[in-house]
Scaffold this active site. Structure first.
Site, short mmCIF file in Angstrom:
data_model
loop_
_atom_site.label_atom_id
_atom_site.label_comp_id
_atom_site.label_asym_id
_atom_site.label_seq_id
_atom_site.Cartn_x
_atom_site.Cartn_y
_atom_site.Cartn_z
N ARG A 175 0.60 -0.87 0.21
CA ARG A 175 0.19 -0.35 0.00
C ARG A 175 0.69 0.92 0.08
O ARG A 175 2.32 1.01 0.55
CB ARG A 175 -1.00 -0.29 1.17
CG ARG A 175 -1.93 -1.10 1.06
CD ARG A 175 -2.91 -1.38 2.91
NE ARG A 175 -3.65 -2.04 3.03
CZ ARG A 175 -3.82 -2.54 4.26
NH1 ARG A 175 -3.28 -2.45 4.82
NH2 ARG A 175 -4.05 -3.98 4.37
N ARG A 268 -9.99 4.05 6.56
CA ARG A 268 -9.12 3.84 5.88
C ARG A 268 -8.79 3.73 4.79
O ARG A 268 -6.87 4.22 4.36
CB ARG A 268 -8.33 2.25 6.69
CG ARG A 268 -7.13 1.90 6.59
CD ARG A 268 -6.73 0.81 7.44
NE ARG A 268 -6.94 -0.40 6.33
CZ ARG A 268 -6.35 -1.45 6.77
NH1 ARG A 268 -5.96 -2.34 8.17
NH2 ARG A 268 -7.04 -2.54 5.77
N ARG A 279 -12.96 -8.58 2.31
CA ARG A 279 -12.37 -8.47 3.26
C ARG A 279 -13.62 -8.41 4.84
O ARG A 279 -13.82 -9.62 5.79
CB ARG A 279 -11.58 -7.37 4.12
CG ARG A 279 -10.35 -7.87 3.61
CD ARG A 279 -9.73 -6.67 3.81
NE ARG A 279 -8.68 -6.66 2.47
CZ ARG A 279 -6.54 -6.85 3.16
NH1 ARG A 279 -6.84 -6.08 4.15
NH2 ARG A 279 -5.89 -6.42 2.15
N1 LIG Z 1 -11.03 1.79 18.40
C1 LIG Z 1 -11.26 1.88 16.87
N2 LIG Z 1 -12.10 2.95 16.93
C2 LIG Z 1 -12.13 3.53 15.96
N3 LIG Z 1 -11.17 3.61 14.61
C3 LIG Z 1 -10.18 2.66 15.09
C4 LIG Z 1 -10.41 2.29 16.04
N4 LIG Z 1 -9.27 1.44 16.19
C5 LIG Z 1 -8.78 1.22 15.09
N5 LIG Z 1 -9.54 2.07 14.75
C6 LIG Z 1 -8.65 2.53 12.73
O1 LIG Z 1 -9.68 1.58 12.19
C7 LIG Z 1 -8.92 1.26 10.77
C8 LIG Z 1 -8.13 0.15 10.98
O2 LIG Z 1 -7.02 -0.16 11.59
P1 LIG Z 1 -5.71 -1.28 11.23
O3 LIG Z 1 -5.12 -0.67 9.80
O4 LIG Z 1 -5.03 -0.81 12.86
O5 LIG Z 1 -6.42 -2.39 11.22
P2 LIG Z 1 -5.92 -3.95 11.21
O6 LIG Z 1 -6.91 -4.93 11.91
O7 LIG Z 1 -4.76 -3.89 11.46
O8 LIG Z 1 -6.27 -4.41 9.88
P3 LIG Z 1 -5.63 -5.52 8.69
O9 LIG Z 1 -5.79 -6.73 9.48
O10 LIG Z 1 -6.18 -5.40 7.61
O11 LIG Z 1 -4.37 -5.12 8.65
C9 LIG Z 1 -7.24 2.72 11.18
O12 LIG Z 1 -8.04 3.26 10.04
C10 LIG Z 1 -7.48 2.58 12.18
O13 LIG Z 1 -6.82 4.20 12.64
N1 LIG Z 2 -1.77 -16.52 8.96
C1 LIG Z 2 -0.99 -14.88 8.32
N2 LIG Z 2 -1.28 -13.59 8.15
C2 LIG Z 2 -0.92 -12.75 8.03
C3 LIG Z 2 0.13 -12.74 8.45
N3 LIG Z 2 0.67 -11.05 7.90
C4 LIG Z 2 -0.61 -10.09 8.07
N4 LIG Z 2 -1.56 -11.84 8.11
C5 LIG Z 2 -2.85 -11.06 8.05
O1 LIG Z 2 -3.76 -11.02 6.70
C6 LIG Z 2 -4.41 -9.32 6.76
C7 LIG Z 2 -4.57 -8.58 5.98
O2 LIG Z 2 -4.01 -8.15 6.62
P1 LIG Z 2 -3.22 -7.04 5.52
O3 LIG Z 2 -1.95 -6.34 5.75
O4 LIG Z 2 -3.41 -7.48 4.01
O5 LIG Z 2 -4.61 -5.64 5.63
C8 LIG Z 2 -4.52 -9.32 7.97
O6 LIG Z 2 -6.11 -10.21 9.01
C9 LIG Z 2 -3.24 -10.24 8.96
O7 LIG Z 2 -3.73 -9.93 10.10
C10 LIG Z 2 1.11 -14.08 7.74
O8 LIG Z 2 2.32 -13.73 8.54
N5 LIG Z 2 0.53 -14.90 8.35
#
Ligand SMILES: Nc1ncnc2c1ncn2[C@@H]1O[C@H](COP(=O)(O)OP(=O)(O)OP(=O)(O)O)[C@@H](O)[C@H]1O
Ligand SMILES: Nc1nc2c(ncn2[C@@H]2O[C@H](COP(=O)(O)O)[C@@H](O)[C@H]2O)c(=O)[nH]1
Length: 402
Positions: A175, A268, A279
């Protein structure tokens, strides 16, 4: 025994004592276990070769070349082999660097038994021996958009010397601001599939149409730096890690509602509409599994970000007023170049043979293997190393701080 295939060395030097009545020839050892003899040596004496393993099956009168898992050690200047617990052979390598001198060849551990069953072949697996223990890794899982990355970033920002992120591999495209090697190792499917086949991954899964995986090296690199490893992986990945030898804390982050999850994903702004829909579809199954499968030790609802972060810190023991000092990573093992090896219960005693030479210690060195953890195909941790003045100290449990 018949003729051993290719392995045996030509330049065999009777100069290395292993103390176990094994036939050590400088670059080769043989260790008996049941009706098998494990012969460990090198094909060539050059610096690029690695230690090879051949098995002589006494009951069938045949040599077997096993499937070898894990990274193989380099042979250096010879080695000793010590059978431990009837399931692994400790290899003490002479002339290697302090962080590369202890290895374990697992020949009948649970991991190896599973691999033998899965492949219906003879399997052995290498792991590197490491002093001291690593803190339990933290596996954070939950549907896409729930806030895992946000919570992990907060933790890493507040405790930079305490936590290290396990950088996953993925076949998805980066990204906008994502950097290769920092957020992910962005790779091609064919390369990743080959690495998976070669046993380089702790876990992997197909997530939202792309391949994601945690390499063994990603986790071990964090542990080697003395930090606690954080993994951000999906529920399938968490399930695989649960089933392997890695002892971790498993945390599931759940959204307050599906509509809130959808809004977060949309806000996001990193996915197309089609990807968001995919998703969200996957999120339903993940939430169900996360809450009911018994994989997770803790379930946190990320309704309010600050509150959820406080709860995460609490379960990681970071909410107290006691300052948190990271554990210093222990040093390697400075083996005397010329030494003999003996075994007393769970203690391997290394005796310098020429105390006047180089940096060899006059003390006896003890490698205590009673609290080994982890294992193939990555690191065997928990080696306790100390020095003693005499064998009687070892028998009486006396040791000097190292
Ligand atoms: N408690 C909350 N309330 C509102 N917005 C939130 C909260 N926690 C996280 N966010 C926002 O939600 C969005 C998604 O968060 P984040 O990217 O950390 O999710 P993630 O679980 O890591 O997703 P992915 O698995 O796709 O990487 C972000 O824009 C973040 O700023
Ligand atoms: N099983 C695994 N899942 C993973 C790993 N690294 C990330 N993730 C999961 O993929 C989704 C999507 O991530 P994104 O960065 O494309 O938004 C998210 O739920 C991650 O937790 C891995 O090494 N193994």
């Amino acid at each position: 025994m018949g003729e051993a295939p290719a392995l045996c060395v030509e330049d065999l030097k009777e100069r290395f004592s292993n103390g176990f009545g094994l036939r050590s020839k400088g670059f080769e050892t043989s260790t008996d276990l049941g009706d098998k003899t494990f012969v460990i040596g090198c094909n060539n004496n050059d610096s690029t070769s690695s230690l090879e393993v051949h098995i002589y099956d006494k009951s069938r009168g045949k040599w077997v070349i096993p499937t070898v898992l894990g990274i193989k050690p380099k042979p250096y200047e010879g080695h000793s082999a010590v059978l431990l617990n009837e399931d692994r052979i400790m290899i003490i390598i002479r002339g290697s660097t302090p962080d590369d001198c202890i290895w374990f060849l697992e020949v009948d551990t649970e991991y190896v038994k599973q691999q033998k069953k899965a492949s219906d072949a003879e399997v052995v697996a290498w792991s590197k021996g490491v002093r001291g223990d690593a803190e339990k890794p933290v596996v954070i899982s939950g549907p896409s958009g729930v806030g895992k990355g946000t919570l992990i970033n907060m933790l890493m920002k507040e405790f930079p010397s305490m936590f290290g992120f396990s950088v996953s591999h993925t076949t998805r495209a980066p990204r906008g601001t994502e950097k290769n090697g920092v957020h992910y190792h962005f790779t091609e499917r064919s390369i990743m599939e080959k690495d998976i086949k070669d046993g380089k991954f702790l876990e992997f899964a197909s997530v939202h149409g792309n391949l994601y995986g945690t390499s063994i090296e990603a986790v071990e690199a964090v542990a080697d730096s003395g930090k606690r490893c954080i993994l951000d992986i999906d529920v399938q990945g968490a399930k695989s890690v649960r089933a392997c030898s890695l002892d971790a804390v498993f945390v599931f982050i759940s959204p307050p509602s599906m509509s809130e999850l959808e809004e977060r994903l949309r806000l996001r702004g990193t996915e197309t509409e089609e990807q968001i829909q995919k998703r969200l579809r996957n999120a339903k199954a993940e939430i169900e599994q996360g809450k009911s499968s018994g994989i997770f030790d803790h379930i946190l609802c990320n309704d309010n970000l600050e509150k959820c972060y406080e709860n995460l810190k609490k379960l990681l023991g970071l909410d107290g007023s006691v300052p948190v000092n990271p554990k210093p990573s222990p040093n390697g093992i400075d083996l005397p170049w010329n030494h003999s090896v003996s075994k007393i219960d769970n203690k391997i005693v290394i005796k310098p043979e020429t105390p006047e030479s180089g940096n060899a210690s006059k003390n006896l060195m003890v490698l205590d293997v009673s609290l080994l953890k982890g294992g193939a195909p990555s690191r065997t941790r928990g080696l306790n190393v100390y020095t003693i003045d005499s064998i009687s100290d070892c028998l009486n449990g006396i040791h000097k701080p190292s």
